[in-house]
Write a protein that holds these residues in place. Structure first.
Motif, mmCIF file in Angstrom:
data_model
loop_
_atom_site.group_PDB
_atom_site.id
_atom_site.type_symbol
_atom_site.label_atom_id
_atom_site.label_comp_id
_atom_site.label_asym_id
_atom_site.label_seq_id
_atom_site.Cartn_x
_atom_site.Cartn_y
_atom_site.Cartn_z
ATOM 1 N N ASP A 135 0.830 -1.209 0.000
ATOM 2 C CA ASP A 135 0.000 0.000 0.000
ATOM 3 C C ASP A 135 0.863 1.257 0.000
ATOM 4 O O ASP A 135 0.532 2.253 -0.659
ATOM 5 N N LEU A 136 1.963 1.202 0.748
ATOM 6 C CA LEU A 136 2.864 2.352 0.791
ATOM 7 C C LEU A 136 3.490 2.593 -0.583
ATOM 8 O O LEU A 136 3.604 3.734 -1.037
ATOM 9 N N ILE A 137 3.851 1.517 -1.265
ATOM 10 C CA ILE A 137 4.378 1.639 -2.629
ATOM 11 C C ILE A 137 3.310 2.259 -3.538
ATOM 12 O O ILE A 137 3.595 3.146 -4.346
ATOM 13 N N GLY A 138 2.082 1.804 -3.379
ATOM 14 C CA GLY A 138 0.981 2.389 -4.150
ATOM 15 C C GLY A 138 0.846 3.880 -3.887
ATOM 16 O O GLY A 138 0.597 4.674 -4.815
ATOM 17 N N ASP A 139 1.027 4.283 -2.626
ATOM 18 C CA ASP A 139 0.994 5.713 -2.287
ATOM 19 C C ASP A 139 2.118 6.456 -3.004
ATOM 20 O O ASP A 139 1.927 7.569 -3.495
ATOM 21 N N GLY A 140 3.304 5.827 -3.034
ATOM 22 C CA GLY A 140 4.447 6.458 -3.703
ATOM 23 C C GLY A 140 4.183 6.678 -5.181
ATOM 24 O O GLY A 140 4.551 7.716 -5.736
ATOM 25 N N VAL A 141 3.516 5.714 -5.809
ATOM 26 C CA VAL A 141 3.157 5.862 -7.226
ATOM 27 C C VAL A 141 2.118 6.976 -7.374
ATOM 28 O O VAL A 141 2.245 7.858 -8.231
ATOM 29 N N ALA A 142 1.090 6.943 -6.517
ATOM 30 C CA ALA A 142 0.017 7.949 -6.593
ATOM 31 C C ALA A 142 0.549 9.364 -6.337
ATOM 32 O O ALA A 142 0.074 10.328 -6.942
ATOM 33 N N GLU A 143 1.548 9.485 -5.475
ATOM 34 C CA GLU A 143 2.117 10.796 -5.151
ATOM 35 C C GLU A 143 3.152 11.245 -6.170
ATOM 36 O O GLU A 143 3.685 12.359 -6.069
ATOM 37 N N GLY A 144 3.489 10.377 -7.124
ATOM 38 C CA GLY A 144 4.463 10.735 -8.149
ATOM 39 C C GLY A 144 5.913 10.516 -7.737
ATOM 40 O O GLY A 144 6.825 10.890 -8.465
ATOM 41 N N ALA A 145 6.140 9.894 -6.575
ATOM 42 C CA ALA A 145 7.511 9.628 -6.128
ATOM 43 C C ALA A 145 8.104 8.420 -6.846
ATOM 44 O O ALA A 145 9.324 8.324 -7.004
ATOM 45 N N LEU A 146 7.249 7.485 -7.280
ATOM 46 C CA LEU A 146 7.695 6.282 -7.971
ATOM 47 C C LEU A 146 6.993 6.154 -9.311
ATOM 48 O O LEU A 146 5.839 6.567 -9.456
ATOM 49 N N ALA A 147 7.691 5.539 -10.242
ATOM 50 C CA ALA A 147 7.070 5.237 -11.534
ATOM 51 C C ALA A 147 6.049 4.120 -11.331
ATOM 52 O O ALA A 147 6.215 3.274 -10.442
#
Length: 197
Positions: A135-147
């Protein structure tokens, strides 16, 4: 007290057996774990544990499930107590995992080698714990921090790395204070390497 004189009933036998099993596993490993010996330690008849655990493997699975429940709770506290940035939350979760691993290394080994690990029906707390990172990885994607990418793949990479780091600390190959800076470096590298274009 002779075995025949030991009581069959206990106030909260399941919890008492799991507590005793966890102490035994951390002290002597899983190979020495015996339902009969746990019954003796808890002070009940040797048949009493069978009311909660059909066999030794059922006890080990329950111990793994309990461990995942604790780990999941610890990771959520770490995540929720971190700063608002994705990197801060990810660092806190990885550090929380390593802290758990260092405090219960044998239990962690049992958890990730449990025969039913990955079976959501058998160890639902494992899926819930893994979901904290996914879920945290999903947040990172949603926030634009991760591809955009597969959160489970990202998560498994992070868990593998954190578990390896925890093993190095547990074996004495790495000092815990060095681990803190490695966590920061690795999380920064992970975010840069997987940054959204």
């Amino acid at each position: 007290m002779p075995a025949e004189a030991r009581p069959y009933h206990h106030g909260n036998l399941r919890a008492a057996l799991l507590d005793a099993a966890e102490r035994s596993v951390e002290k002597s490993g899983t190979e020495q774990l015996s339902l009969r010996e746990l019954a003796r330690v808890v002070g009940v008849s040797h048949a009493a544990p069978r009311a909660h655990f059909t066999d030794r493997q059922a006890l080990l699975d329950a111990l793994a499930e309990r461990g995942f429940g604790r780990l999941g709770a610890q990771l959520k506290v770490a995540r929720d107590g971190a700063g608002p940035g994705f990197g801060e939350r990810l660092r806190a979760v990885i550090a929380g995992f390593i802290a758990f691993a260092n405090s219960r290394p044998v239990l962690l080994d049992l958890m990730f080698s449990a025969k039913s690990y990955g079976d959501k029906a058998q160890l639902p707390a494992a899926a819930e714990t893994l979901a904290v990172v996914y879920d945290l990885i999903g947040d990172g994607v949603a926030e634009g921090a991760l591809a955009p990418g597969d959160p489970e793949r990202y998560g498994l990479l992070l868990y593998s790395w954190a578990q390896g780091l925890a093993s190095l600390i547990a074996s004495g190959g790495l000092q815990p204070e060095v681990a803190d800076s490695l966590v920061s470096d690795a999380v920064s590298t992970f975010i840069r390497g997987n940054a959204a274009g």
